[in-house]
Design an enzyme around this catalytic site. Sequence first.
Site, PDB file in Angstrom:
ATOM      1  CE  LYS A 194     -12.133 -11.014  35.918  1.00 12.13           C
ATOM      2  NZ  LYS A 194     -11.062 -11.169  34.931  1.00 12.13           N
ATOM      3  CG  ASP A 247      -8.099 -12.727  36.245  1.00 14.12           C
ATOM      4  OD1 ASP A 247      -6.954 -12.256  36.200  1.00 14.12           O
ATOM      5  OD2 ASP A 247      -8.887 -12.698  35.276  1.00 14.12           O
ATOM      6  CD  GLU A 277      -7.031 -15.530  34.294  1.00 13.83           C
ATOM      7  OE1 GLU A 277      -7.439 -14.879  33.325  1.00 13.83           O
ATOM      8  OE2 GLU A 277      -7.720 -16.408  34.866  1.00 13.83           O
ATOM      9  CD  GLU A 294      -7.485 -11.277  30.197  1.00 18.67           C
ATOM     10  OE1 GLU A 294      -8.178 -10.253  30.105  1.00 18.67           O
ATOM     11  OE2 GLU A 294      -7.437 -11.969  31.233  1.00 18.67           O
ATOM     12  CG  ASP A 332      -8.408 -14.298  23.624  1.00 15.83           C
ATOM     13  OD1 ASP A 332      -8.961 -14.645  22.558  1.00 15.83           O
ATOM     14  OD2 ASP A 332      -8.962 -13.573  24.466  1.00 15.83           O
ATOM     15  CG  HIS A 382      -8.863 -14.209  28.086  1.00 12.94           C
ATOM     16  ND1 HIS A 382      -9.125 -13.322  27.054  1.00 12.94           N
ATOM     17  CD2 HIS A 382      -9.479 -13.710  29.181  1.00 12.94           C
ATOM     18  CE1 HIS A 382      -9.852 -12.334  27.523  1.00 12.94           C
ATOM     19  NE2 HIS A 382     -10.088 -12.531  28.800  1.00 12.94           N
TER      20      HIS A 382
END
Length: 416
Positions: free
Chosen positions: A219, A248, A274, A300, A323, A350
């Site tokens: 992240k 991400d 991402e 996502e 997702d 996701h």
Amino acid sequence: MKKPIVIKRCQANDMRFELQDGAGSDAIHVNPVYAYAVCKLETDSNHEGVGLAFTLGAGNNMVCQAIEYLSKHIDGKEIYELMADFGTTYKQMADDPSLRWLGPHKGVVQLALAAVVNACYDLWAKAEGVPLWKLLIDLPAEQLVNTLDFSYYEDVLTKQQAVDLINEQKTGRKERESILSDGYPGYDTSVGWFNYSDEKIIKNVELALENGFTAMKLKVGAKNPSHDIRRAELVRKIAGDQATIMFDANQQWNLPQAIDICKELKNLNPFWVEEPTHPDDVFAHMQLAKAVDVPIALGEHVPNKVIFKNFIQSGCMSFNQVDAVRVGGVSEFILISLLSRKFKIPVVPHVGDMGQIHQHLVLFNHISLGHPALLLEYIPHLKEHFQSPALVKDGKYLTPMEPGMSADLLKHEYSF
């Protein structure tokens, strides 16, 4: 002849789970509570359908209220008759005259729709006595597309084109079915949550490698970009040059920031970056793709097939992260996967601790649609709450064999 199974009652349950020690955190969602809005379909048989939507706690009760409202569209329906033309019922739910005003096709109502739709597919698979992936790959193309709603897709993918695409993928299908015994490759997101210390990230990367993962995600999105770069370099150093690394940002950057930071992250050879900016901003993603030669993964927080339609055609999407608990459930997921396959964009869903459901859908995508078997995100924080948790060994998802979509939670978890 199959025995009829009638949906007698729909119940919704608000289930929330506290996470510990920074798990689940990212640059935007700094203190998440993992939660499920559960749709449970009781029938006149011993089968029940369970569908889930995923939230971060706040508002989960509103999703449950919307589930109860939408259930009027399936109350009293016989499951085989319902699923024979489910695309029609799906459209009726998605375009409910009152609730559609609240979206359309996004937010609380769309999450509720996902839970209801997923419960229908789960019940259907249980009635057939097979796991969801098996149900889907065995369906004739015509029967499968009858579960989809092609509204607003007619200009890019007609129902007949979808049938043809599925039938064309029969070539090579036998070889692709080897994934059932080989296992589907996973990647570990839990190595690098946003609030984790450097020491914990180092330990988690080493543990992921020991557990057979060759792909992992960090992240990013700190206020100070140098913090992101330092941690990204740390993960690359520990994991090694051969590891597959993703970064991400969880929508944290504006476009100029995304361009600047992605230029630096590019030096670390990311498999993708991402959600670099706002999930609805198609033009910003297009500009980023032109400015920086780095693969972009997104989806996502893309809520419906129409925005996916725009992203898929835009040329900026390298990986499609649709997702099935964000869009309108399995039905809309399959439709988006079909369009993504037409445009040769791989689907890497996701998960958000919903590998339970997506382990079925990636098998379908690979075997029936010919999508490459790349990776499926693995987040294990809630696995102890499921009757049949997703199993990962040596970095690969083992093929689920229980009937349904693996969404059943332990009986004592429910509070109906």
